[in-house]
Design an enzyme around this catalytic site. Structure first.
Site, short mmCIF file in Angstrom:
data_model
loop_
_atom_site.label_atom_id
_atom_site.label_comp_id
_atom_site.label_asym_id
_atom_site.label_seq_id
_atom_site.Cartn_x
_atom_site.Cartn_y
_atom_site.Cartn_z
N LYS A 33 -57.20 -15.99 -54.57
CA LYS A 33 -57.10 -14.44 -54.70
C LYS A 33 -55.73 -14.35 -54.56
O LYS A 33 -54.78 -15.31 -54.26
CB LYS A 33 -57.57 -13.91 -53.19
CG LYS A 33 -57.42 -14.38 -52.22
CD LYS A 33 -58.13 -13.81 -51.08
CE LYS A 33 -57.71 -14.26 -49.58
NZ LYS A 33 -58.38 -13.89 -48.59
N TYR A 253 -24.67 -7.29 -44.10
CA TYR A 253 -24.94 -6.00 -43.40
C TYR A 253 -25.09 -5.81 -42.28
O TYR A 253 -25.66 -6.88 -41.58
CB TYR A 253 -26.07 -5.58 -44.05
CG TYR A 253 -26.17 -5.20 -45.71
CD1 TYR A 253 -25.39 -3.90 -46.05
CD2 TYR A 253 -27.01 -5.50 -46.72
CE1 TYR A 253 -25.25 -3.51 -47.30
CE2 TYR A 253 -26.91 -5.12 -47.99
CZ TYR A 253 -25.98 -4.26 -48.39
OH TYR A 253 -25.84 -3.69 -49.43
#
Length: 357
Positions: A33, A253
């Site tokens: 899946k 950042y």
């Protein structure tokens, strides 16, 4: 081209599938899946089709993709159907179907399905997600048998805490399941990947290996069978820029990492848009030209920074393994506060290159 890529070793995939079979002696549905947990469902199915007893997916869309690619092996729909009109497609494409709710049972009783279906009747033995209540399980089984719509019924359940090797919950769920199905003559499927590896005393005719197929452990500790798994995916990229920074300089950042000495910083073409976990902190392991090092600072959308200080020969073009055969996906996931299932499934934008066909 951007150097970020995922290398998929299909020979390792087959090794892991055979390990599940050999460990249990049971038939095994390969769980593919979510695009085979980010590894590519069609390619994974083709690599396993000659030896797998069948496949398991979440929904009919995933099953039809496999059928359209020429996969003829049995395919089980783990969530069953969502609308009664899917039953015609399930019969047409010879799919196996989980029934986990009484409304699904009623839909089967009321619908002309064309031919009897292979049904996996799921019990809620204590996970409390989906499944027939234990008190209703025998009646549900008898209704399926009486409906004439079931060619075969397999009895199943799902464990909530099999990855916790010291938890009593798995044994409790087994006891609930066995008591509720007493007297029913049918094949049984209980074991997912952690149960395949960590709970050898749980009996069953079918197992459902998922994460172990892809070479990642579900455990937070060493485990003998998990230690024999082979990593299937190697996520790699290259250093695209080098910075020489003195002590006291912020990196990335937010300036979450500040150099404490003169350091060589490598910028790598890999970021959270590729599926690398944004929450991975400084210190998360990486491999640079075969040398173990670490992530530095905050992960950006397209780039991240690594420490080249102790890898003096590294520079622009150096190969960086983010996870794979040397840097375990489970270690990266643990560092990022998540699980290998998620980081595999989040893979995005990165081309997959296959070997071992």
């Amino acid at each position: 081209m951007r150097p970020a890529r995922a290398l998929i070793d299909l020979s390792a995939l087959r090794h892991n599938y055979q390990l599940a079979r050999e460990t249990t002696g049971a038939k095994a549905l390969a769980v593919i899946k979510a695009d085979a947990y980010g590894h590519g469902a069609v390619r994974v199915a083709r690599a396993l089709e000659t030896e797998a007893d069948g496949f398991a997916v979440a929904c009919i869309e995933e099953a039809l993709e496999l059928r359209q690619a020429g996969i003829g092996a049995p395919i089980l729909l783990l969530e069953g159907f969502f609308e009664a009109d899917e039953l015609a497609l399930i019969a047409e494409h010879d799919l196996w179907c989980v029934v986990h709710s009484l409304w699904q049972l009623e839909a089967i009783e009321k619908t002309s399905v064309g031919k009897p279906l292979n049904i996996w009747l799921k019990m809620d033995s204590g996970m409390h997600r989906v499944g027939i209540h234990p008190a209703d399980f025998q009646t549900a089984y008898q209704r399926l048998q009486s409906s004439g719509k079931a060619a075969k019924v397999v009895l199943m359940s799902h464990f909530a805490r099999a990855d916790e090797l010291d938890s009593a919950r798995t044994d409790e769920q087994v006891a609930i399941f066995q008591a509720a199905r007493e007297g029913l003559t049918a094949e049984v499927s209980l074991r997912n990947s952690p149960a395949v590896m960590g709970w050898p005393n749980v009996a069953g005719d079918w197992v459902r290996p998922g994460i172990m197929l892809y070479g990642a452990t579900p455990f937070d500790q060493s485990q003998p069978i998990a230690d024999r798994l082979q990593a299937v995916m190697t996520l790699e990229s290259k250093v695209i820029c080098v910075r020489e920074l003195p002590a006291g300089e912020p990196v990335g950042y937010g300036g979450g990492f500040v150099t404490d000495r003169h350091m060589r910083i490598g910028v790598v073409a890999m970021g959270y848009a590729d599926g690398y976990p944004r929450q991975a902190p400084t210190g998360t392991p990486v491999m640079i030209d075969g040398h173990r090092s670490q992530l530095l600072g905050r992960v950006s959308m397209d780039m991240l920074c690594v420490d080249l200080t102790q890898v003096p020969g590294a520079g622009v073009g150096s190969r960086v393994e983010l996870w794979g055969k040397n840097i375990l996906a489970s270690d990266v996931a643990a560092s990022a506060g998540t699980i290998p299932y998620q980081i595999f499934c989040n893979l995005n934008r990165v081309p997959r290159l296959y070997s071992g066909d």
